[in-house]
Structures are given as C-alpha cells and as structure tokens.
Design an enzyme around this catalytic site. Structure first.
Site, PDB file in Angstrom:
ATOM      1  N   GLU A 120       0.861  -1.174   0.000  1.00 27.28           N
ATOM      2  CA  GLU A 120       0.000   0.000   0.000  1.00 27.28           C
ATOM      3  C   GLU A 120       0.906   1.236   0.000  1.00 27.28           C
ATOM      4  O   GLU A 120       1.869   1.271   0.766  1.00 27.28           O
ATOM      5  CB  GLU A 120      -0.907   0.031   1.237  1.00 27.28           C
ATOM      6  CG  GLU A 120      -1.917   1.154   1.146  1.00 27.28           C
ATOM      7  CD  GLU A 120      -2.907   1.202   2.331  1.00 27.28           C
ATOM      8  OE1 GLU A 120      -2.736   0.443   3.288  1.00 27.28           O
ATOM      9  OE2 GLU A 120      -3.822   2.022   2.243  1.00 27.28           O
ATOM     10  N   GLU A 255      -2.435  -4.039   6.861  1.00 23.95           N
ATOM     11  CA  GLU A 255      -3.492  -5.033   6.969  1.00 23.95           C
ATOM     12  C   GLU A 255      -3.513  -6.081   5.857  1.00 23.95           C
ATOM     13  O   GLU A 255      -4.580  -6.631   5.559  1.00 23.95           O
ATOM     14  CB  GLU A 255      -4.843  -4.302   6.995  1.00 23.95           C
ATOM     15  CG  GLU A 255      -5.263  -3.633   5.657  1.00 23.95           C
ATOM     16  CD  GLU A 255      -4.911  -2.149   5.532  1.00 23.95           C
ATOM     17  OE1 GLU A 255      -3.988  -1.695   6.227  1.00 23.95           O
ATOM     18  OE2 GLU A 255      -5.555  -1.456   4.728  1.00 23.95           O
ATOM     19  N   GLU A 289      -5.740  -3.135  12.464  1.00 24.61           N
ATOM     20  CA  GLU A 289      -5.366  -3.942  11.289  1.00 24.61           C
ATOM     21  C   GLU A 289      -6.298  -5.138  11.158  1.00 24.61           C
ATOM     22  O   GLU A 289      -6.700  -5.508  10.051  1.00 24.61           O
ATOM     23  CB  GLU A 289      -3.908  -4.409  11.379  1.00 24.61           C
ATOM     24  CG  GLU A 289      -2.883  -3.299  11.580  1.00 24.61           C
ATOM     25  CD  GLU A 289      -3.018  -2.121  10.636  1.00 24.61           C
ATOM     26  OE1 GLU A 289      -3.469  -2.301   9.485  1.00 24.61           O
ATOM     27  OE2 GLU A 289      -2.683  -0.983  11.046  1.00 24.61           O
ATOM     28  N   GLU A 311     -10.125   3.891   5.985  1.00 28.31           N
ATOM     29  CA  GLU A 311      -9.348   4.338   7.149  1.00 28.31           C
ATOM     30  C   GLU A 311     -10.216   5.050   8.191  1.00 28.31           C
ATOM     31  O   GLU A 311     -10.085   4.794   9.384  1.00 28.31           O
ATOM     32  CB  GLU A 311      -8.167   5.207   6.712  1.00 28.31           C
ATOM     33  CG  GLU A 311      -7.113   4.452   5.884  1.00 28.31           C
ATOM     34  CD  GLU A 311      -6.555   3.215   6.571  1.00 28.31           C
ATOM     35  OE1 GLU A 311      -6.757   3.034   7.791  1.00 28.31           O
ATOM     36  OE2 GLU A 311      -5.912   2.406   5.868  1.00 28.31           O
TER      37      GLU A 311
HETATM   38  N1  PHE Z   1      -3.178   0.873   5.802  1.00 28.56           N
HETATM   39  C1  PHE Z   1      -2.324   1.012   6.934  1.00 28.56           C
HETATM   40  C2  PHE Z   1      -3.241   1.239   8.110  1.00 28.56           C
HETATM   41  O1  PHE Z   1      -3.793   2.215   8.373  1.00 28.56           O
HETATM   42  C3  PHE Z   1      -1.375   2.139   6.907  1.00 28.56           C
HETATM   43  C4  PHE Z   1      -0.301   2.058   5.883  1.00 28.56           C
HETATM   44  C5  PHE Z   1      -0.387   2.819   4.748  1.00 28.56           C
HETATM   45  C6  PHE Z   1       0.786   1.251   6.084  1.00 28.56           C
HETATM   46  C7  PHE Z   1       0.596   2.774   3.784  1.00 28.56           C
HETATM   47  C8  PHE Z   1       1.772   1.206   5.138  1.00 28.56           C
HETATM   48  C9  PHE Z   1       1.684   1.983   4.006  1.00 28.56           C
HETATM   49  O2  PHE Z   1      -3.587   0.448   8.822  1.00 28.56           O
HETATM   50 ZN    ZN Z   2      -5.794   1.571   8.539  1.00 22.66          ZN
END
Ligand code: PHE
Ligand code: ZN
Length: 847
Positions: A120, A255, A289, A311
């Site tokens: 991500e 996650e 997560e 989010e």
């Molecule tokens: N999606 C993750 C979270 O909020 C955050 C994240 C974003 C981690 C980009 C790594 C890179 O739980």
């Molecule tokens: Zn998140």
C-alpha cells in the site's frame, strides 16, 4: 510540481481488463530476486478501453509472453504497454529486482536479513508489472523459493517442502494487500474459534530473541476477533492469521490479507520495555489492522481518493474497541487532544484537504490525520445523526451490499440513506470540504425560556473558497446554577449558517454544556468567564465537557500569561479540587492536571490573529507549572503514595490510570524538589512506564545525566527502548539546547538514520519541540532541512512526512518566517527531490 503530475478524481475510469487469477513465483536472492508472474486477463465488459497498460517501476524485465508467445512490450515511464488479443489471454513475464538495495521500504525489501513487502498504496508495481490500482481485484496463488526457514504469503498454506512454500488466497483482493515474508523467524502461536465454530491458527512471527514480547499482542488479537463478532457480526474468513514484526517499516502496520505486517514498535511488548501508552497503542493497532479484514479488505476502495472509506471507518471502529476495553471517557478525551493538536493544525494550514480529496500528486502524502482521524469523526457525527439503531442497520446493509466490492464514499452514504431514509446531501460536505468550522454561540434568557444562538463559519482553504453550511450535530445539556442537570443531553441538528434553539419552562438561567462528547469536529467559540468554567469543571455530568472546561480555563490563563498576566487563583483552586477528588478516575485526573501543549497555545493565538511568540509560550508554561506545583505542594506526596501500584505489572486501564496520575504528581513535584523524588523513583522503578517517567522528570529539571548513561547501558541491545532513549533527550531538552541535542544524537554511533523509527525518534521529537524547533535563530529549521535533504534519496516517504514540521511557519513573526522560508527553499532547490517531498514542500511554501 507540474500540472501533469496531478491525478484527479474526476478522471476516474475503470481498467479495460478484469484479472481472473494471478500466479506468482518468487526466487529469492538479496540483490537478484526473480519474480515470475502468470496472469489471466479478460476484457472488462464495463469498460470500453482496451489499453493494456501495466504499472511497473524499477523492474528489470527478462522476458514477456502473451498466450505463450514471446512479446516485446513498450517500456514507458511508470510501466509498460503491449498489444493483446481482444479476448481472454494469459500474460506471463519474469522480472529481476533488488530487495537489498531497496531503502525506500516500498515493494520487496530486506530488514535485518529478512525479506518483507509493503505494497500500500502503490508498492506492488515495484514487484512486478501489474494493474496496480485498488479496483482491480483477483485471487492470488504464490510460490516462494528461498533458503529462509519461514516462507509466508497471504491466504492459506497449500503445500511446502525444503526451500519452498505455496500459498493460496481464496478472497479476491487488490494488489496493495499482497504480502510476502521470508526469514529466520520465531513463532508465538495461538488459536481462535470463530462464532460459527471454525478453528483459526494464529501466529505472531518475530526475530529470535523477541519471543518474550508476544503474549500481549496475541491476547489483543483474540480480543479484537471476539469484539468484531459481537459488535459488528464480522467473522474471520481464513484458516490462518499471521502477524509479522519488522524493524524497518515506514508506518505503524499494514493489513495485508491474512498476513499483517507490523512495525515492531507497535506489536512487541513487555512490562520491562514498554510503557502503558505503548501497551494501549499496540492493542489499538492490532485491532485496527484486524478490523481492516472487513473494512478495507472484504470491502475495499475503488480508488485512492476514497482512502477514508476504509481508514476513517477502521479508526472509528478501533476507537470504539478501545473505549469498550479501557473506558470511553478517557479514550474520547485522548482522541480529541490528538485531533485538535494534529488535524486542526493541518486543517488550518497550507496542507488542508478534505477527508476525501479530489486531487493529489503523491498518494503517500495523503495518509494524513485528516483522512484517518477526521474520517473517523465524520462517522461519529453520522452515528449521532441516525442514532445507534440507524447506524447498526446501515452497517449491516453496507456489509451485505458491498462485500467483495471496491466502493466509494457515495456508496457508503447511499447505504445510510437507504437504511434510515435520511437525505445526506448536505452531510456529504464533511467528506468533500476542507477546513474546521468555527461555531459561535451566544445565549439569552427571558420569561423562563433559554435560547442558544449559533453561527457557523469555515475559513477558505487551499483551492476551496466557498464553504457552504455543514450539518452539525451539537450535543447539549443544561445545568442549574446549583449544579444539577435540568435538561439532559440532546442533539441539536444545525443545518443553516445561523440557527437558534430554545428551551422552555426553566426557573433560572441555566449554564449550558455545549458540544458534549465533542459531538462534532468544530472549534467552539463562546464568551464565558473563568468562574463559569470552574463551575463546569466541578459540576458537568458529561466527562468530556468536564475535562474541556478545565482545559479551556487553563488555556485562557496561559494565553493571558503570554501577554503579561499571572497564574489565576481560581484555576489553581479548581485543579486542586480535581486532584483531591477521589470520586474521579485517576486517568481522568491525570488528563485534567496536564497542561495544554505549546503548539495548542500557538494555534489558538494564531486563530485570534495574534502572532505567537514561542519563547513567551514556553515561559508561560514553565511559570504555570511552577505555580501549580507550589499551590498543590502537599497533594503531590499524597498522590504518589495513593497511586503506587505494587505487585506484578498489569497493563490494564485501572493500574495504568494510577501510574498516569503518579507520573503527573512526580513531574510537578520535581519542579519544586530539585528532582529528589524522581531520582528515588528512577532507582526503584519496576517497569518501563515508571522508569521512563522518572527519567523525563529528571531531564526536564536539567538533571538525570547519570541515569541517562545507566539507561543506555541497561538497554543498549534493545532497539525499541533505545528509540526512547534518543527521543526523550530531545523532547525534554530546553529550548536553547534542543537543536544541539538533536545534532549531537544524530552523530551517535547508534543513530541508524535509515531506520524510520530511529530517525523519527530524534527528528520527530525535534519538530514537535515547539520552542526548540521554532528557535529565533532558525537553527531548528536548518537542522531539519539538512537531514530531510540527506534522507530524501533514501526514503522519500519519511522525508515527506517529516516536512510537516514546517506546516505552521506562516504563523510566526517575519524574522522566523524568513528563516523557515529559506530552509524550505533550500530543500526545494535540491536536485532530484522525490515526488513525495517535492509535493509537500511546494504545498507548504504555497501558504
Ligand atoms: N493501511 C495502513 C493502516 O492504516 C497504513 C499504511 C499505509 C501502512 C501505507 C503502510 C503503508 O492500517
Ligand atoms: Zn488503517
């Protein structure tokens, strides 16, 4: 940034192909990993486009085939293009990548000899050529070949042998949820039986030596799984759930489906090495997560503009969870403190953007407090508006209707409209408009009728001048002058720019308690008196507003002190009453006795068009701390005794609250006893919470050098504790020595600046040290600029994130502004700046 680099929400079109399945083979080698992909594509009936463009960056293409025949794709900036049949076909290719050389920690990289991934938002394109966008979902089968003893990927294990393993994930997912881990890892096992009776194998994978720091995380995972079943009816959907701890990680955690990857700082815990706030944070992030499995993975985002769909909702869910586990009042206060100090700051500066932005240059720059925390606040408001039952119906419908989808904010709001019959057209402005509304209130009382008159106004933000009125749920209760509640909490729904509400049949003019529970993320402005605030601190039945009354009173006193005023007797008496009140939760008392942060005072002054002076703010705080310490001097030793937590350590809310109040008492006492009590406390500390709080007290009174050396000796082999050692020295340095302390620590042999945790420990503490960072000679601005320039080619995500230290530069006087501008322009003039940092500096300078 040129305009062509900008990506717009309005340009969204679906991909021209659907991906039926994905087979990946990894042949792992530190600098020459081979990735072979076999992907089944078919024309997408929902898209007219047949443009076969695959994302890819930093990939060394070895060969490519379509339906088994060699092809020579056109390699272009950011990917490749290829002629393909107008029917279903198989794409195959092999690329070579260099995990060892990957310092950006995006894609496949190495951390302490272990392979791991971070995809991500757009990291998968660093692994192989692929339509790397969240609305392309597919089932992945992964084969890993390598000499590591542990080889992990998403989904369920299929088969394994010596030097290889195969995994299959039956749930279609976007590439950003892909993960792979390989290394010499130790396993802390657990198990969980779901509500329908399925057994799930749980594992926490860590480096050898860290096995003793896993038990708490494993318990937190089980609690999260139970809570999501009981609260949202959501069950886990694979046979196995793996969590891996890695030391080099840009964010908190990720996650990935069935294979969460965590920054070791937010999963490894032990009483000796972790503080109470570490424990609470770890529990919350594990929950966060895990909750993504439904809100993010089963239902994902159509595009990255919709990031707050997953989010905001997942933060809202983890906040509910922590409230249920540890108490709602204190959790709410903590969340609002964070929201105000970070999100309100973002929302009133050059980086302001809506929870759902409509343009960006670099998506990594939009993992912000606005998307996360304000995204959660917007859901909290929705819940106030539709009620608990409406919220439950809407969420059930959301899961039923959108399971397996890549959804949008429009889909989300539609579900609430369909489930409750409400029209949410106006509410949508919370998602699309930036800026924090200011809510002004006046009142009058006549013939037994009490009237509250509200007006709302939101200042322009970058690119958005028009600010239509928002729907604001205002929770209000009324108290009698004797302190009894005459009107219990009710929700007023404000929809106009100006609106009044009346309460009839009252015997006397009541005292209003407005915005109870912080029912909307707005700035409340109301002419009030210190007497009334003290009255509310003593009598409000709403715990949030009770705290808020004391907090606002303290803030006004401090502001007054920056303009030459003196500590207020009423405030000191009010704080003394709270400190002594045994009916109040110790954790609440600790929060009520804490003084507002310097940045909070600065932002309040700036909002009133007064130029904040960091040195005056610092001195006002020091003076008030002294005054409180002295005025309550016989209370502190009593609190130290009453709040002692002998016996074995437990991270539960109750003893943690006592330790918090103990810590507050110790820090005030240190102001008047020259650090003697803190020295004793350090010597007898039985856990990291006590050890660290005693050390902080000593540093803040310019003592503790021996303890600092002893601490280093004790913990030199524990990287997470050493992060604390680095950070604490900067945070508790005086404004005059803060920059030099950061400078000195950055030359330390253990300052491994390529590790994000260590970099943040020193430079995160520097940028958050208000008076230190904003020192008049510009030394803070310069030192941060030097290091951002140095870090940027290595890790552009972290350099960009840390540039937010400068986001408030326009608040300060002309001399400081000139120095900040010079530092920002120096960064901007650096050749080959990353897109991440380039975008941030452009926006910050554009203020
Ligand atoms: N999606 C993750 C979270 O909020 C955050 C994240 C974003 C981690 C980009 C790594 C890179 O739980
Ligand atoms: Zn998140």
């Amino acid at each position: 940034m040129t305009i062509q680099d900008t990506i717009y929400l309005s340009d969204y079109t679906p991909f021209g192909f659907i991906v039926e399945d994905v087979h990946l083979t990894f042949k792992l080698a530190p600098t020459t990993t081979r990735v072979i992909s076999r992907i089944r594509f078919a024309p997408n009936p929902d898209s007219p486009s047949r443009d076969f463009f695959l994302h890819g960056e930093g990939l060394n293409l070895q060969w490519a085939k379509v339906d088994g025949a060699d092809v020579t794709p056109e390699i272009i900036k950011g990917g490749l293009r290829c002629d393909v049949p107008d029917a279903a076909f198989t794409w195959e290719c092999e690329v070579e990548i260099d995990p060892q050389g990957n310092t950006a920690l995006e894609g496949l990289y190495m951390s302490n000899g272990m392979y791991c991934t971070q995809c991500e938002a757009e990291g998968f394109r660093n692994i192989t050529f692929y339509p790397d966008r969240p609305d392309v979902m597919s089932k992945f089968t992964v084969r890993i070949e390598g000499d590591s003893p542990v080889l992990l990927s998403n989904g369920n294990p299929v088969d394994s042998g010596d030097g290889w393993a195969e995994w299959h994930d039956p749930w279609p997912k976007p590439a950003y949820l892909f993960a792979l881990v390989a290394g010499d890892l130790r396993n802390f096992p657990g198990s969980f039986t779901t509500m329908s009776g399925r057994d799930v194998e749980l594992n926490l994978w860590v480096r050898p030596g860290d096995e003793g720091k896993c038990a708490f995380g494993m318990e937190a995972l089980k609690k999260s799984m139970t809570w999501d079943e009981e609260t949202y009816g959501r069950e886990y959907d694979l046979d196995i759930f793996n969590i891996v701890a890695v030391d080099d990680f840009n964010m908190g955690a990720m996650e990935n489906k069935g294979l969460n990857i965590f920054n070791s700082a937010v999963v490894l815990a032990s009483p000796e090495t972790s503080t109470d706030s570490n424990f609470e944070r770890i529990e919350a992030i594990i929950a966060h997560e895990y909750f993504h499995n439904w809100t993010g993975n089963r239902i994902t985002c159509r595009d990255w503009f919709q990031l707050c769909l997953k989010e905001g909702l997942t933060v809202f869910r983890d906040q509910q969870f922590t409230g249920d586990m540890r108490g709602h009042a204190v959790k709410r206060i903590n969340d609002v403190v964070t929201l105000r100090s970070r999100q309100f700051r973002e929302d009133s500066g050059p980086l302001a953007h809506p929870p759902r932005p409509d343009q960006f240059v670099e998506i990594n720059n939009f993992y912000t407090v606005t998307v996360y925390e304000k995204g959660a606040e917007v859901i909290n408001m929705l819940k106030h508006l539709v009620g608990d039952d409406g919220y439950k119906k809407a969420l059930d419908l959301y899961f039923a209707r959108h399971d397996g989808d890549a959804a949008t904010i429009e889909d989300w709001l539609q579900v609430f409209e369909d489930a409750t019959g409400r029209d949410l057209t106006q509410f949508k402005h919370w998602y699309t408009d930036a800026g924090t509304p200011h809510l002004k209130v006046t009142d009058n009382f006549e013939n037994g009728t009490y009237t509250l008159n509200f007006t709302q106004e939101t200042a322009p933000t970058p690119g958005q001048d028009e600010k239509p009125a928002r729907v604001i749920p205002i929770a209000v209760g009324l108290l009698n002058p004797n302190g009894d509640e005459v009107v219990p909490t009710q929700i007023l729904e404000m929809t106009e720019a100006a609106q009044s509400y009346s309460f009839e049949g009252l015997n006397a003019k009541p005292v209003p308690s407005i915005l109870r529970g912080f029912s909307a993320p707005v700035v409340l402005e109301r002419e009030t008196s210190a007497t009334e605030q003290a009255f509310m601190l003593a009598h409000d039945t709403d715990p949030f507003n009770k705290w808020e009354a004391g907090h606002a009173l303290t803030r006004e006193v401090l502001i007054n002190m920056t303009q030459g005023g003196t500590p207020d007797q009423g405030l000191l008496d009010g704080l003394a009453a709270v400190a002594r009140d045994h009916s109040l939760d110790p954790a609440f008392r600790a929060l009520a006795l804490a003084l507002p942060g310097q940045d909070n005072i600065a932002s309040t002054l700036a909002a009133r068009d007064i130029t904040p002076d960091p040195d005056k703010i610092w001195r006002a705080l020091q003076t008030l701390k002294q005054a409180v310490a002295q005025h309550l001097q016989d209370i502190w030793p009593r609190l130290l005794a009453e709040m002692a937590t002998p016996g074995p350590y437990s991270p539960d809310a109750e003893p943690a609250g006592k330790r918090a109040l103990h810590g507050v008492a110790l820090s005030y006492l240190s102001q008047i006893d020259g650090g003697a009590s803190a020295e004793n406390a350090y010597a007898s500390a039985g856990n990291m919470t006590e050890q660290l709080s005693a050390l902080a007290c000593l540093l803040s009174v310019e003592k503790g050098q021996d303890e600092l050396a002893a601490f280093r000796k004790q913990w030199q082999n524990d990287r997470l504790v050493m992060d604390k050692w680095f950070g604490l020295q900067v945070s508790y340095a005086s404004p005059q020595t803060c920059v030099e302390t950061a400078q000195r620590l950055s030359q330390d042999d253990d300052f491994n600046w390529k590790n994000p945790n260590r970099f943040r420990a020193v430079f995160g503490a520097l940028m958050m040290h208000h008076a230190g960072f904003h020192r008049a000679d510009g030394a803070g601005y310069d030192l941060l600029a030097d290091w951002l320039i140095k870090l940027d080619p290595v890790n552009g995500q972290i350099s960009a994130r840390m540039s937010t230290g400068y986001e408030t530069w326009k608040r300060y006087d002309a001399a400081r502004q000139a120095k900040a501008r010079a530092a920002l322009e120096r960064i901007n003039a650096t050749p080959d700046l990353s897109r991440n940092l380039g975008e941030m500096v452009t926006r910050i300078l554009g203020a």
